[in-house]
Design a protein around this motif. Structure first.
Motif, PDB file in Angstrom:
ATOM      1  N   ASN A  56       0.827  -1.220   0.000  1.00  0.00           N
ATOM      2  CA  ASN A  56       0.000   0.000   0.000  1.00  0.00           C
ATOM      3  C   ASN A  56       0.856   1.262   0.000  1.00  0.00           C
ATOM      4  OD1 ASN A  56      -2.632  -0.871  -0.342  1.00  0.00           O
ATOM      5  ND2 ASN A  56      -2.869  -1.366   1.827  1.00  0.00           N
ATOM      6  N   SER A  57       2.014   1.209   0.619  1.00  0.00           N
ATOM      7  CA  SER A  57       2.921   2.356   0.597  1.00  0.00           C
ATOM      8  C   SER A  57       3.385   2.639  -0.835  1.00  0.00           C
ATOM      9  CB  SER A  57       4.117   2.070   1.510  1.00  0.00           C
ATOM     10  OG  SER A  57       5.038   3.129   1.447  1.00  0.00           O
ATOM     11  N   GLU A  58       3.711   1.580  -1.576  1.00  0.00           N
ATOM     12  CA  GLU A  58       4.113   1.749  -2.978  1.00  0.00           C
ATOM     13  C   GLU A  58       2.965   2.342  -3.801  1.00  0.00           C
ATOM     14  OE1 GLU A  58       7.073   1.397  -4.263  1.00  0.00           O
ATOM     15  OE2 GLU A  58       8.077   0.398  -2.606  1.00  0.00           O
ATOM     16  N   ARG A  59       1.763   1.885  -3.547  1.00  0.00           N
ATOM     17  CA  ARG A  59       0.589   2.385  -4.275  1.00  0.00           C
ATOM     18  C   ARG A  59       0.311   3.846  -3.899  1.00  0.00           C
ATOM     19  NH1 ARG A  59      -2.812  -1.270  -6.800  1.00  0.00           N
ATOM     20  NH2 ARG A  59      -4.659  -0.025  -6.290  1.00  0.00           N
ATOM     21  N   GLN A  60       0.384   4.138  -2.612  1.00  0.00           N
ATOM     22  CA  GLN A  60       0.095   5.486  -2.123  1.00  0.00           C
ATOM     23  C   GLN A  60       1.066   6.502  -2.716  1.00  0.00           C
ATOM     24  OE1 GLN A  60       0.389   5.937   2.150  1.00  0.00           O
ATOM     25  NE2 GLN A  60      -1.393   7.307   2.149  1.00  0.00           N
ATOM     26  N   ARG A  61       2.338   6.131  -2.837  1.00  0.00           N
ATOM     27  CA  ARG A  61       3.345   7.031  -3.425  1.00  0.00           C
ATOM     28  C   ARG A  61       2.996   7.442  -4.851  1.00  0.00           C
ATOM     29  NH1 ARG A  61       8.832   4.624  -0.906  1.00  0.00           N
ATOM     30  NH2 ARG A  61       7.578   2.794  -0.803  1.00  0.00           N
TER      31      ARG A  61
END
Length: 168
Positions: A56-61
């Motif tokens: 989710n961190s990769e997606r949020q970025r």
């Protein structure tokens, strides 16, 4: 206590211990040659949560919606991880011929879009997700904007399965 009573008490204690082991064995699946015990549930839950957070961190970025942990996808991922670990293979197609789509349908997840990432041998969740991000196909799955759900499966030796889905 007489010698006879002491002997019977010892015999009973040994018999009770053997029966206890027999009951434990009967209640737990036997591990065959080359099979390993599953990852303890508390460790699995913690690591699965960590993998989802990293994805989710990769997606949020990139401004993409976060994925929600999904029970049927998690069960499909865990079952595939367990199957690969127990049968000694590493593949998207199950030993019985199942695809990721077959596995999620079997868990009651009706999808319009589904994909799967596998990793093995990475010692940490961070390195596993980084490995996926360094792979064109795996990162495409992680960054597909249409996905809304995710399930994670874990097995020994750093075996991780991520199943991505979107319901119809």
């Amino acid at each position: 206590m007489s010698k006879s009573a002491s002997k019977h008490r010892r015999s009973f204690s040994v018999l009770a211990g053997i029966m206890g082991l027999a009951l434990l064995t009967a209640c737990n699946p036997a591990l065959g040659v080359g099979e390993r015990a599953p990852v303890p549930p508390s460790a699995s839950l913690k690591e699965a949560t960590q993998v989802i957070a990293l994805i989710n961190s990769e997606r949020q970025r990139r401004g993409l919606p976060m994925l929600s942990d999904n029970g049927p996808l998690s069960r499909a991922a865990q079952d595939h991880a367990n199957d690969m670990a127990a049968k000694g293979y590493f593949a998207h197609r199950g030993k019985g011929g199942s695809s990721v789509g077959d596995r999620v349908k079997a868990e009651g997840y009706t999808y319009c879009l589904v994909a799967e990432n596998l990793s093995k041998g990475y010692p940490t969740p961070e390195l596993a997700v980084q490995g996926w991000m360094n792979s064109e196909g795996h990162s495409a799955n992680i960054l597909t904007p249409e996905f809304r759900d995710i399930g994670i499966g874990l097995a020994p030796e750093g075996l991780r399965v991520a199943v991505f889905g979107r319901r119809c």
